[in-house]
Design an enzyme around this catalytic site. Structure first.
Site, PDB file in Angstrom:
ATOM      1  CE1 TYR A 101      29.377  40.500  33.392  1.00  9.06           C
ATOM      2  CE2 TYR A 101      30.213  40.339  31.157  1.00  9.06           C
ATOM      3  CZ  TYR A 101      29.160  40.484  32.031  1.00  9.06           C
ATOM      4  OH  TYR A 101      27.881  40.616  31.551  1.00  9.06           O
TER       5      TYR A 101
ATOM      6  CG  ASP B  72      35.114  34.080  28.713  1.00 11.30           C
ATOM      7  OD1 ASP B  72      35.083  34.392  27.505  1.00 11.30           O
ATOM      8  OD2 ASP B  72      34.362  34.585  29.568  1.00 11.30           O
TER       9      ASP B  72
ATOM     10  CE  LYS C 158      32.085  40.983  24.915  1.00 10.01           C
ATOM     11  NZ  LYS C 158      31.592  42.170  25.527  1.00 10.01           N
TER      12      LYS C 158
HETATM   13  C1  LIG Z   1      35.064  37.711  28.906  1.00 10.33           C
HETATM   14  C2  LIG Z   1      33.598  37.754  28.648  1.00 10.33           C
HETATM   15  N1  LIG Z   1      32.890  36.611  28.659  1.00 10.33           N
HETATM   16  C3  LIG Z   1      31.558  36.584  28.407  1.00 10.33           C
HETATM   17  C4  LIG Z   1      30.880  37.753  28.145  1.00 10.33           C
HETATM   18  C5  LIG Z   1      29.401  37.706  27.869  1.00 10.33           C
HETATM   19  O1  LIG Z   1      29.164  37.978  26.528  1.00 10.33           O
HETATM   20  P1  LIG Z   1      27.714  38.517  26.045  1.00 10.33           P
HETATM   21  O2  LIG Z   1      27.602  39.926  26.552  1.00 10.33           O
HETATM   22  O3  LIG Z   1      27.769  38.396  24.557  1.00 10.33           O
HETATM   23  O4  LIG Z   1      26.703  37.610  26.660  1.00 10.33           O
HETATM   24  C6  LIG Z   1      31.569  38.964  28.115  1.00 10.33           C
HETATM   25  C7  LIG Z   1      30.859  40.236  27.844  1.00 10.33           C
HETATM   26  O5  LIG Z   1      31.341  41.326  28.059  1.00 10.33           O
HETATM   27  C8  LIG Z   1      32.955  38.976  28.392  1.00 10.33           C
HETATM   28  O6  LIG Z   1      33.645  40.108  28.411  1.00 10.33           O
END
Ligand SMILES: Cc1ncc(COP(=O)(O)O)c(C=O)c1O
Length: 435
Positions: free
Chosen positions: A139, A241, A268
């Site tokens: 994700y 990521d 986050k």
């Molecule tokens: C690993 C990862 N990347 C990107 C995101 C996307 O972040 P946002 O919800 O702030 O758009 C998340 C959200 O859970 C995530 O867990």
């Protein structure tokens, strides 16, 4: 009708499903927070729960940390957003850059989705190539390209040697699917052989080192080394990521591997409780966003990017999350994982715990899965997991919906012990369902 039921009835009239993000949906209705303090959240019914969800891994200090409240309150009285810069943005960028030697330049955005999207666009602009590769099941937020194959399942994921690009949202352009190459997690040989087929076309490989949806299973050293080598040898960028995993070490989970990605997406926890994202990495790559250069390859804007509220909250939160705090939290999480393993052993059920750093996940499988396909939950497991989550919720714990937990600095062994005891009772409760 309870207060929550009444509120949900109103919400259903104005928002699809009665919610603005699917994460908070609960049946028969979501719960609504009245307030949070430290590692506890009290809902409008007056029920208090220990919070292992932490707004999906984003609250490293729990709720309403006094230092963050004070700093943000002071900034609020001076204004929350301007069409000019603020010192808060510069000071915070200096702090983030100082946390990791691979972060030569950075920019702030407003969410993890935007951070990943900006990394992908920067990689395309830098290489002049359109395709990206990503790991099946991982994700990375809602950007069309980043979400490909995130929810792939046995009915559509195709041959393991050639994973298909599966859309998440109906109507995803075929072009987006064609421009995403899907590789299997933790299988370096197969991943490299798939990447080889798209050599010269790939702008970058996107990788989460401890992917939550895949199972909170760490990427193997061999897998990370293979991706680093392949990208370097083939003129593509390695994009990590670390939107969740930055909490794992002072400079992010990448410190475990001794690799330096070309770009890292952040989000986050670095917002200190406010919406945030960021991208950081090689100065020459980040130069594609430089409007002072003769050729601006990736024009980049964002109305609320680097607003001083987020910058202030984030800086205070990250200054508090120093090396000592990181080590203490990870040690507490080691204790949590061993307490959970003990509860599973005592309950004598086919379950296991995975995780690293300050995160864990409980799987209703006898062995820790090693890949997305191996970790994919059967219908029976999904039902039993739901029953376990309901039990934990009913007995005072907020979890991430996958039965994952993230720790926050206000937690102590007392909360972990309470959790392990409740988990044991919950596992005993669902044991008949586990066959
Ligand atoms: C690993 C990862 N990347 C990107 C995101 C996307 O972040 P946002 O919800 O702030 O758009 C998340 C959200 O859970 C995530 O867990």
């Amino acid at each position: 009708m309870s207060k929550s039921e009444k509120l949900y009835a109103r919400a259903l009239k104005v928002m699809p499903g009665g919610i603005s993000r699917n994460t908070i949906l609960r049946k028969p209705h979501p719960i609504y927070a009245a307030y949070g303090q430290g590692c506890r959240v009290t809902d409008i019914q007056g029920v208090t729960r220990i919070d292992f969800a932490n707004n999906v891994a984003s609250l490293i200090h729990g709720h309403a940390h006094p230092a963050i409240v004070t700093a943000v309150t002071e900034q609020l009285s001076k204004g929350s957003a301007f069409t000019v810069g603020t010192e808060a943005e510069v000071v915070y960028a200096e702090h983030i850059i100082a946390r990791n030697p691979g972060f030569e330049k950075m920019r702030f955005v407003n969410s993890g989705t935007e951070a990943v999207m900006s990394c992908i666009k920067a990689a395309r602009a830098f290489t002049g190539r359109a395709k990206i590769a990503k790991v099946e099941g991982s994700y990375h937020g809602l950007y069309d390209y980043a979400e490909v194959s995130q929810t792939a399942g046995p009915a559509n994921w195709g041959n393991a040697r050639e994973p298909r690009s599966v859309p998440v949202s109906h109507g995803t352009p075929q072009g987006a699917l064609d421009d995403v190459v899907v590789i299997p997690f933790n299988d370096p040989e197969l991943a490299v052989s798939i990447l080889d087929q798209h050599r010269d076309q790939l702008a970058g490989v996107l990788l989460d080192l401890l992917p939550h949806r895949i199972g909170v299973i760490p990427a193997s050293d061999a897998f990370v080394a293979a991706i680093r080598k392949w990208t370097r040898d083939n003129g593509a960028l390695m994009i990590c990521d670390e939107v969740i995993t930055f909490r794992s070490n002072y400079g992010g989970a990448q410190e475990w591997y001794g690799v330096t990605p070309d770009l890292t997406a952040l989000g986050k926890m670095i917002g200190g409780g406010f919406p945030v994202g960021a991208l950081a990495g090689r100065a020459d790559v980040m130069e594609v966003m430089n409007p002072l250069s003769d050729t601006l390859l990736f024009p980049h804007y964002g109305t609320f990017s680097a607003n001083p509220i987020t910058m202030t909250a984030g800086r205070v939160a990250m200054e508090l999350f120093d090396q000592g705090a990181v080590d203490d939290l990870n040690a507490l999480a080691d204790y949590a994982r061993s307490s959970i393993a003990q509860a599973i052993k005592t309950a004598d059920v086919p379950a296991c715990v995975t995780g690293k750093g300050s995160m864990f996940r409980v799987h209703l499988k006898p062995e820790a899965p090693t890949s997305y396909r191996a970790g994919y939950a059967s219908a029976q497991e999904t039902l039993a997991l739901k029953a376990l989550l309901d039990y934990l919720f009913g007995h005072g714990f907020l979890m991430i919906e996958t039965c994952s937990g993230t720790l926050s600095t206000p937690m102590t062994r007392a909360e972990i012990d309470q959790f392990a005891d409740t988990l044991l009772a919950g596992l005993q409760h669902i044991k008949p369902q586990l066959g």
